[in-house]
Motif scaffolding. Structure first.
Motif, PDB file in Angstrom:
ATOM      1  N   ILE A 324      48.746  40.084  37.022  1.00  0.00           N
ATOM      2  CA  ILE A 324      47.939  38.903  36.694  1.00  0.00           C
ATOM      3  C   ILE A 324      48.406  37.708  37.522  1.00  0.00           C
ATOM      4  N   ASP A 325      49.718  37.549  37.655  1.00  0.00           N
ATOM      5  CA  ASP A 325      50.247  36.471  38.502  1.00  0.00           C
ATOM      6  C   ASP A 325      49.848  36.679  39.951  1.00  0.00           C
ATOM      7  N   TYR A 326      49.886  37.928  40.399  1.00  0.00           N
ATOM      8  CA  TYR A 326      49.502  38.241  41.783  1.00  0.00           C
ATOM      9  C   TYR A 326      48.045  37.877  42.039  1.00  0.00           C
ATOM     10  N   LEU A 327      47.187  38.158  41.051  1.00  0.00           N
ATOM     11  CA  LEU A 327      45.770  37.814  41.167  1.00  0.00           C
ATOM     12  C   LEU A 327      45.583  36.306  41.127  1.00  0.00           C
ATOM     13  N   ALA A 328      46.337  35.617  40.272  1.00  0.00           N
ATOM     14  CA  ALA A 328      46.206  34.161  40.153  1.00  0.00           C
ATOM     15  C   ALA A 328      46.725  33.442  41.388  1.00  0.00           C
ATOM     16  N   ASP A 344      41.141  45.161  44.563  1.00  0.00           N
ATOM     17  CA  ASP A 344      42.089  46.203  44.192  1.00  0.00           C
ATOM     18  C   ASP A 344      42.861  45.826  42.931  1.00  0.00           C
ATOM     19  N   ALA A 345      43.306  44.568  42.867  1.00  0.00           N
ATOM     20  CA  ALA A 345      44.085  44.119  41.708  1.00  0.00           C
ATOM     21  C   ALA A 345      43.248  44.150  40.429  1.00  0.00           C
ATOM     22  N   LEU A 346      41.993  43.774  40.529  1.00  0.00           N
ATOM     23  CA  LEU A 346      41.125  43.790  39.349  1.00  0.00           C
ATOM     24  C   LEU A 346      40.920  45.213  38.829  1.00  0.00           C
TER      25      LEU A 346
END
Length: 443
Positions: A324-328, A344-346
């Motif tokens: 979640i931090d990586y996506l944010a 990919d992250a989602l």
């Protein structure tokens, strides 16, 4: 006429010197090869090393190349003298000789330039080495060479495509996940070799995992692989997909933790690439009956990236906090994530089947809203829709009475509007049957 004869005799002199040098060079090399079978092994080794040191010390290679240069100079002088002599006697015939000589000179200069600009060129000559040395001395900063980053992958592909000992192929399979492969390369033969051993080693867990990771790495590269090679129908493949997804997830988390360490500043690009590679690898194992390419649209609607620990324990929401931090991070640092990585992250977060831990829930919802914006690529919007769909139970449980502290009604209203935007990204009510969003408008 005297200068014409001077050129001709100079050409003859250089030719004789080149021939004499060639004979001497052959004698020198013959001397190096002699006495190989005499004396003990130690004596022969000492003698051979002494001769090799002498070759390097006295620059035998440069001396032999000088004789080749003499022959080239001789050919040039002969061509000039012949052209000049025929020009005086018959201009028509001399024009043919001049054109041929000019073509030879231009061709030679062309090979020098190609060899200078491409160190891996096979057209290396003493002239090209001299030209490179001069350019490096005059332009040390601008005249730099970048080695071909695909050299190792070419060697690996050759080994895989050539029948080899199993131990050699095992060593190569361990290296494959660390290599970058040329785009649009047809890697079907190499992949088929890995696949054959992968299937044959189903009862040897270590080898099975090693070759599986090698195949997954080829799938995330921009290489060509025949579709029939990606299909697997055995139970062993389906039962080990959890292992591959979990290992990729843990590798991505480890890379991200190091990425956030301020002491890892110099390694930041490498760690970013490692995190992206790990996410891509997870998607390769998202379908139950085959390996897939990470950008396959079927992963969005039918992919299953759920995984569990080796003790069959389901992962907690807190274990997805790093993702979640990586996506944010994409909101603040454009270099950390891109559209491909966000998609990919989602998809990886859809395996969480929720909105995350209490400390990351609000950040995750904001990232979902951002990713479902009308200006985002279809893959990012659709992946965000899949993540929201998998979190439907958490959303349904939120009421005015049981509203979490970090979530409020305005935020959920934004999420509702984002959902509508993701399905209908344009205000134009007219829809078409073509395009990535057409499936949402079918009756």
């Amino acid at each position: 006429m005297i200068w014409i004869q001077t050129l001709a005799y100079a050409s003859l002199a250089f030719s004789i010197l080149a021939a004499f040098g060639a004979v001497l060079g052959k004698q020198w090399l013959h001397y190096y090869m002699t006495n190989r079978g005499r004396g003990t092994l130690e004596e022969r080794s000492v003698d051979r090393q002494m001769k090799l040191d002498g070759i390097k010390c006295f620059r035998l290679k440069i001396v032999l190349q000088t004789f080749l240069v003499l022959l080239q100079i001789s050919l040039l002088l002969f061509s000039l003298s012949l052209s000049a002599n025929m020009w005086v006697k018959q201009t028509t015939i001399s024009s043919v000789i001049i054109c041929t000589t000019a073509f030879g000179i231009l061709f030679y200069i062309g090979t020098i330039l190609v060899s200078a600009l491409h160190p891996d060129s096979p057209f290396q000559t003493p002239g090209s080495e001299l030209f490179v040395a001069i350019c490096k001395r005059m332009l040390p900063k601008k005249f730099t060479f970048t080695p071909n980053k695909f050299v190792k992958s070419s060697a690996i592909r050759w080994i895989l495509e050539t029948p080899m000992n199993l131990e050699v192929v095992k060593a190569v399979a361990a290296i494959v996940p660390r290599m970058q492969w040329p785009p649009n390369l047809d890697a079907s033969t190499a992949f088929a070799c890995l696949r054959q051993i992968f299937v044959a080693c189903c009862d040897r867990e270590e080898l099975y995992v090693m070759f599986g990771k090698a195949m997954a790495h080829l799938c995330i590269q921009s290489v060509k692989i025949r579709e029939e090679l990606l299909a697997f129908w055995d139970d062993k493949f389906q039962s080990t997909q959890n292992r591959f997804i979990r290992d990729a997830f843990m590798a991505g988390r480890a890379a991200y933790v190091r990425l956030k360490n301020p002491w890892e500043g110099d390694a930041k690009p490498k760690l970013q690439a490692s995190a992206r590679t790990a996410l891509r690898t997870m998607l390769v194992h998202g379908l139950s009956s085959r390996l897939s390419r990470p950008d396959d649209e079927e992963l969005i609607w039918r992919g299953d990236l759920q995984w569990h620990h080796s003790n069959e324990r389901e992962p907690s929401c807190e274990e997805f906090d790093w993702l979640i931090d990586y996506l944010a991070d994409g909101r603040h640092d454009a270099d950390s994530t891109d559209d491909e990585t966000e998609g990919d992250a989602l998809l990886a977060l859809s395996a969480m089947h929720g909105l995350g831990s209490s400390t990351k829930r609000r950040s995750y919802i904001k990232s979902l809203i951002r990713c479902m914006g009308s200006t985002r690529p279809p893959r990012v919007r659709h992946s965000a829709l899949r993540a929201v769909f998998e979190a439907q139970e958490d959303l349904i449980s939120m009421t005015s009475v049981s509203m979490p502290q970090d979530v409020d009604s305005p935020l959920l209203n934004q999420l509702s509007r984002a959902l509508l935007t993701a399905v209908c990204p344009n205000d134009n009510p007219t829809t078409h049957d073509a395009g990535p969003d057409a499936s949402f408008h079918k009756n």
